[in-house]
Scaffold this motif. Structure first.
Motif, PDB file in Angstrom:
ATOM      1  N   LYS A 158       0.808  -1.224   0.000  1.00 21.75           N
ATOM      2  CA  LYS A 158       0.000   0.000   0.000  1.00 21.75           C
ATOM      3  C   LYS A 158       0.845   1.281   0.000  1.00 21.75           C
ATOM      4  CE  LYS A 158      -4.055  -2.151   1.836  1.00 21.75           C
ATOM      5  NZ  LYS A 158      -4.315  -2.961   0.722  1.00 21.75           N
ATOM      6  N   GLN A 159       1.988   1.218  -0.674  1.00 24.27           N
ATOM      7  CA  GLN A 159       2.803   2.416  -0.859  1.00 24.27           C
ATOM      8  C   GLN A 159       2.299   3.146  -2.093  1.00 24.27           C
ATOM      9  OE1 GLN A 159       6.818   1.093  -1.219  1.00 24.27           O
ATOM     10  NE2 GLN A 159       6.924   0.332   0.889  1.00 24.27           N
ATOM     11  N   SER A 160       2.658   4.395  -2.219  1.00 26.51           N
ATOM     12  CA  SER A 160       2.209   5.155  -3.385  1.00 26.51           C
ATOM     13  C   SER A 160       3.016   4.756  -4.623  1.00 26.51           C
ATOM     14  CB  SER A 160       2.347   6.652  -3.140  1.00 26.51           C
ATOM     15  OG  SER A 160       3.689   6.997  -2.987  1.00 26.51           O
ATOM     16  N   PHE A 161       2.339   4.635  -5.733  1.00 27.23           N
ATOM     17  CA  PHE A 161       2.970   4.324  -7.012  1.00 27.23           C
ATOM     18  C   PHE A 161       2.052   4.811  -8.118  1.00 27.23           C
ATOM     19  CE2 PHE A 161       0.216   0.803  -6.114  1.00 27.23           C
ATOM     20  CZ  PHE A 161      -0.297   0.415  -7.329  1.00 27.23           C
ATOM     21  N   LYS A 162       2.591   4.890  -9.300  1.00 26.46           N
ATOM     22  CA  LYS A 162       1.803   5.331 -10.453  1.00 26.46           C
ATOM     23  C   LYS A 162       1.282   4.093 -11.170  1.00 26.46           C
ATOM     24  CE  LYS A 162       4.439   9.531 -10.870  1.00 26.46           C
ATOM     25  NZ  LYS A 162       5.306  10.367 -11.677  1.00 26.46           N
ATOM     26  N   SER A 163      -0.016   3.909 -11.119  1.00 28.25           N
ATOM     27  CA  SER A 163      -0.612   2.675 -11.629  1.00 28.25           C
ATOM     28  C   SER A 163      -0.451   2.517 -13.139  1.00 28.25           C
ATOM     29  CB  SER A 163      -2.087   2.602 -11.255  1.00 28.25           C
ATOM     30  OG  SER A 163      -2.789   3.705 -11.796  1.00 28.25           O
ATOM     31  N   HIS A 164      -0.311   3.603 -13.876  1.00 30.42           N
ATOM     32  CA  HIS A 164      -0.147   3.489 -15.324  1.00 30.42           C
ATOM     33  C   HIS A 164       1.201   2.844 -15.686  1.00 30.42           C
ATOM     34  CE1 HIS A 164       2.098   7.219 -14.654  1.00 30.42           C
ATOM     35  NE2 HIS A 164       2.714   6.963 -15.809  1.00 30.42           N
ATOM     36  N   GLN A 165       2.132   2.820 -14.737  1.00 32.00           N
ATOM     37  CA  GLN A 165       3.434   2.215 -14.994  1.00 32.00           C
ATOM     38  C   GLN A 165       3.324   0.719 -15.257  1.00 32.00           C
ATOM     39  OE1 GLN A 165       6.371   3.663 -15.526  1.00 32.00           O
ATOM     40  NE2 GLN A 165       5.387   5.648 -15.302  1.00 32.00           N
ATOM     41  N   PHE A 166       2.309   0.056 -14.678  1.00 29.07           N
ATOM     42  CA  PHE A 166       2.094  -1.365 -14.959  1.00 29.07           C
ATOM     43  C   PHE A 166       1.898  -1.579 -16.456  1.00 29.07           C
ATOM     44  CE2 PHE A 166       0.905  -1.918 -10.455  1.00 29.07           C
ATOM     45  CZ  PHE A 166       1.648  -3.054 -10.186  1.00 29.07           C
ATOM     46  N   LYS A 167       1.019  -0.763 -17.037  1.00 27.39           N
ATOM     47  CA  LYS A 167       0.722  -0.894 -18.464  1.00 27.39           C
ATOM     48  C   LYS A 167       1.968  -0.657 -19.313  1.00 27.39           C
ATOM     49  CE  LYS A 167      -2.247   0.979 -22.068  1.00 27.39           C
ATOM     50  NZ  LYS A 167      -3.323   1.921 -22.376  1.00 27.39           N
ATOM     51  N   HIS A 168       2.721   0.376 -18.972  1.00 27.34           N
ATOM     52  CA  HIS A 168       3.910   0.710 -19.746  1.00 27.34           C
ATOM     53  C   HIS A 168       4.986  -0.376 -19.645  1.00 27.34           C
ATOM     54  CE1 HIS A 168       2.841   4.813 -20.985  1.00 27.34           C
ATOM     55  NE2 HIS A 168       2.186   4.857 -19.834  1.00 27.34           N
ATOM     56  N   ARG A 169       5.208  -0.876 -18.440  1.00 34.55           N
ATOM     57  CA  ARG A 169       6.228  -1.915 -18.246  1.00 34.55           C
ATOM     58  C   ARG A 169       5.842  -3.228 -18.918  1.00 34.55           C
ATOM     59  NH1 ARG A 169       8.343   2.193 -17.145  1.00 34.55           N
ATOM     60  NH2 ARG A 169       9.379   2.725 -15.203  1.00 34.55           N
ATOM     61  N   LYS A 170       4.568  -3.604 -18.816  1.00 27.52           N
ATOM     62  CA  LYS A 170       4.114  -4.843 -19.462  1.00 27.52           C
ATOM     63  C   LYS A 170       4.209  -4.733 -20.981  1.00 27.52           C
ATOM     64  CE  LYS A 170       0.967  -6.522 -15.919  1.00 27.52           C
ATOM     65  NZ  LYS A 170      -0.445  -6.843 -15.625  1.00 27.52           N
ATOM     66  N   HIS A 171       3.881  -3.569 -21.501  1.00 29.14           N
ATOM     67  CA  HIS A 171       3.970  -3.340 -22.944  1.00 29.14           C
ATOM     68  C   HIS A 171       5.420  -3.442 -23.403  1.00 29.14           C
ATOM     69  CE1 HIS A 171       2.597  -1.642 -26.782  1.00 29.14           C
ATOM     70  NE2 HIS A 171       3.708  -0.920 -26.760  1.00 29.14           N
ATOM     71  N   ARG A 172       6.307  -2.829 -22.646  1.00 28.05           N
ATOM     72  CA  ARG A 172       7.737  -2.864 -22.982  1.00 28.05           C
ATOM     73  C   ARG A 172       8.277  -4.296 -22.916  1.00 28.05           C
ATOM     74  NH1 ARG A 172      11.390   0.656 -25.286  1.00 28.05           N
ATOM     75  NH2 ARG A 172      13.427   0.360 -24.403  1.00 28.05           N
ATOM     76  N   LEU A 173       7.868  -5.056 -21.886  1.00 26.17           N
ATOM     77  CA  LEU A 173       8.300  -6.444 -21.751  1.00 26.17           C
ATOM     78  C   LEU A 173       7.811  -7.276 -22.935  1.00 26.17           C
ATOM     79  CD1 LEU A 173       9.741  -8.552 -20.042  1.00 26.17           C
ATOM     80  CD2 LEU A 173       7.592  -8.929 -18.833  1.00 26.17           C
ATOM     81  N   ALA A 174       6.587  -7.068 -23.344  1.00 25.64           N
ATOM     82  CA  ALA A 174       6.049  -7.802 -24.496  1.00 25.64           C
ATOM     83  C   ALA A 174       6.843  -7.488 -25.761  1.00 25.64           C
ATOM     84  CB  ALA A 174       4.579  -7.462 -24.690  1.00 25.64           C
ATOM     85  N   GLN A 175       7.206  -6.226 -25.949  1.00 28.63           N
ATOM     86  CA  GLN A 175       8.015  -5.843 -27.102  1.00 28.63           C
ATOM     87  C   GLN A 175       9.374  -6.515 -27.059  1.00 28.63           C
ATOM     88  OE1 GLN A 175       8.091  -1.587 -26.643  1.00 28.63           O
ATOM     89  NE2 GLN A 175       6.468  -1.285 -28.152  1.00 28.63           N
ATOM     90  N   LEU A 176      10.013  -6.495 -25.896  1.00 24.43           N
ATOM     91  CA  LEU A 176      11.336  -7.104 -25.753  1.00 24.43           C
ATOM     92  C   LEU A 176      11.285  -8.603 -26.035  1.00 24.43           C
ATOM     93  CD1 LEU A 176      12.429  -5.236 -22.533  1.00 24.43           C
ATOM     94  CD2 LEU A 176      13.584  -5.097 -24.737  1.00 24.43           C
ATOM     95  N   LEU A 177      10.285  -9.276 -25.488  1.00 26.74           N
ATOM     96  CA  LEU A 177      10.177 -10.727 -25.688  1.00 26.74           C
ATOM     97  C   LEU A 177       9.871 -11.061 -27.151  1.00 26.74           C
ATOM     98  CD1 LEU A 177       8.285 -11.715 -22.439  1.00 26.74           C
ATOM     99  CD2 LEU A 177      10.693 -12.080 -22.973  1.00 26.74           C
TER     100      LEU A 177
END
Length: 63
Positions: free
Chosen positions: A38-57
């Motif tokens: 329950k720490q603060s984070f930017k939830s849109h980062q999940f989408k960006h990181r997953k998208h980047r991982l999919a591109q890399l793979l």
């Protein structure tokens, strides 16, 4: 903030590609950890990181 472009990834060599995949996986883990504790984070980062991982793979499988 826009999603990452795949052109940057295509220029990477095999070693850099593996390092970037590992780095993105660590970042995703840290985001999940922040969410779980329950720490603060930017939830849109999940989408960006997953998208980047999919591109890399996808590029890794093509090589």
């Amino acid at each position: 903030m826009s999603l990452p472009k795949i052109d940057e990834i295509k220029a990477l060599d095999k070693n850099d590609l593996e390092k970037e995949i590992l780095n993105i996986k660590k970042q995703l883990f840290e985001l999940r950890l922040c969410r779980g504790t329950k720490q603060s984070f930017k939830s849109h980062q999940f989408k960006h990181r997953k998208h980047r991982l999919a591109q890399l793979l996808m590029i890794k499988e093509g090589n």
